[in-house]
Scaffold this active site. Sequence first.
Site: not given
Length: 238
Positions: A16-18, A90, A92, A107, A109, A150, A179
Amino acid sequence: MTSGHIRIAVLASGGGSNLQAILDHAAVPGAVRAGQVALVASGSTSAGALERARASDVATAVLDDPADGQAMSRLLDAHAIDMVVLAGYLRLVPPQVVRRFPGRILNVHPALLPSFGGHGMYGRRVHEAVIRSGARVSGVTVHFVDEEYDRGPVVAQWPVPVLRGDDAGSLAARVLRAEHMLYPRAVEAVAAGRIRLEGDRVLRDPLAAGDAVPVDVAFGLAADPATAAVDVDRFLDL
Ligand code: GRF
């Protein structure tokens, strides 16, 4: 615009760094944001993202079955969610949920899509594939989510060089820094409606001057500030 009127659910599978970058961006003193993280959900009880959410007093949920679109829709409704942000998620997103949030699921990527994406391309595997290919540039892609991994229309991209001697770990770390800077700003731009999806086209309002990026994280791809010129030979020798 009132701060935080767009309620965001963040779905995360990992550390969860984003998510943290998004929470930190929202918490900058004096900042007025359109979006506010109102829920963090994960398919895994041990996801570090849930811990980070609790530390910021954000509601959390564990998805019993991430493929169950009805259950996910009910959860999002219960928290009056307007927008969904995938941050290291991770799985869908069930088609039922994709259809309910047109142009409102994002999202991030860790490569320049449409290369190095798709089912099974996550984490280290992405960076290993980039290095194996000999590509000299990787980067970050933020995109709208559709029913395939993606694939949706691109919101923003940030190129990051692959340097001589990189391995998957060093490249991942360089990409992750980008990111953390790009994703919170892209999320906010979509929450505020400055970037939006109309049909299958991404529309962007002219951007107001934003935060300047320190030269070290421009990764040598920026123009020389003195001459505004780019030394093309730099691209031969990163
Ligand atoms: C990031 O590299 C992101 O691009 C990818 O998964 C990683 C998640 O890292 N989708 P974190 O959980 O946000 O630290």
